[in-house]
Scaffold this motif. Structure first.
Motif, short mmCIF file in Angstrom:
data_model
loop_
_atom_site.label_atom_id
_atom_site.label_comp_id
_atom_site.label_asym_id
_atom_site.label_seq_id
_atom_site.Cartn_x
_atom_site.Cartn_y
_atom_site.Cartn_z
N TYR A 118 25.39 8.05 14.23
CA TYR A 118 24.55 9.03 14.91
C TYR A 118 25.12 9.40 16.28
O TYR A 118 25.20 10.58 16.66
N TYR A 141 15.27 9.04 17.35
CA TYR A 141 16.05 8.32 16.35
C TYR A 141 15.51 6.92 16.20
O TYR A 141 15.13 6.29 17.18
N VAL A 163 24.07 12.00 9.82
CA VAL A 163 23.92 10.60 9.42
C VAL A 163 23.56 10.50 7.95
O VAL A 163 24.17 9.75 7.18
N GLU A 166 21.22 13.90 13.20
CA GLU A 166 20.44 13.15 12.21
C GLU A 166 20.80 13.59 10.79
O GLU A 166 20.88 12.76 9.88
N LYS A 212 23.48 3.80 13.65
CA LYS A 212 23.36 4.20 15.05
C LYS A 212 24.71 4.66 15.61
O LYS A 212 24.79 5.65 16.34
#
Length: 215
Positions: free
Chosen positions: A31, A206, A48, A45, A28
């Motif tokens: 991100y 997400y 990540v 995304e 997280k």
């Protein structure tokens, strides 16, 4: 041996469960950093995924000593973002040479809250775009991601003094831009103006919204 040092050892040894823990704890945060750097949900995304793939590839370089691996991951995410921009520019250059087709509107972009957040990020990134890339990266890590100078230096692989000087220049340049806007928007500080909310609120695409960003 501390918990963080044990995790470092497991990551370095290629323990899949250690990487699961690493992802759960820090995906997280990666991100949020990627979104603030790109202003694009989908790109963030992708970054990540690429960041953790690269972390797996580079696992043998993890130092045995140290605390959280979050700075290391954010450093990889910063490099991945940098490389993604180069790839995107090359891709766009190819697209620009192709015949134009009618664009079909993507109504998914009109989800509640997404437009406002995207416009805010876009405005911020216009200002940050006037900084040198090295200054933008240091600002993003220290102000948005909340790393201290030592952790940001670890993330970027540069001396602490360099981080501090780049951050100081970035703040001075942003303050100058904000001062020019004051007649319209009122007084603000450079840091406060860019302390954007984490892009993980309701309606955001997400999966790791439940965990608080690791500090």
């Amino acid at each position: 041996m501390s918990v963080e040092m044990k995790l470092r050892a497991r990551v370095k040894a290629g323990d899949p469960r250690a990487f699961e823990e690493l992802f759960t704890d820090h995906a997280k945060s990666v991100y949020n950093h990627a979104f603030r750097m790109t202003g694009d949900w989908t790109a963030a995304e992708d970054i990540v995924a690429l960041t953790f793939l690269e972390a797996w590839r580079l696992r043998g370089r993890v130092d045995d000593d140290g605390d959280s691996l979050r700075p290391w991951l954010l450093g990889i995410a910063t490099n991945t973002t940098r490389n993604s921009r180069r790839t995107a520019r090359r891709h766009q250059a190819v697209l620009d040479k192709m015949p134009r087709e009618q664009v079909v509107p993507d109504f998914a972009d009109e989800l509640v809250g997404q437009i406002d957040d995207t416009e805010t990020i876009a405005r911020v990134r216009v200002m940050l775009g006037k900084l040198r890339r090295a200054e933008r990266e240091v600002f993003a890590l220290c102000v948005w991601a909340g790393l201290d100078s030592a952790a940001a230096a670890e993330a970027l692989g540069i001396p602490v003094g360099t981080v501090r000087s780049r951050l100081s220049r970035a703040r001075a340049k942003l303050k100058k831009q904000l001062d020019a806007e004051r007649p319209r928007t009122g007084p603000r500080t450079a840091d406060a103006s860019y302390a954007l909310p984490a892009p993980d609120g309701p309606g955001k695409p997400y999966a790791l919204r439940a965990r608080k960003e690791s500090r």
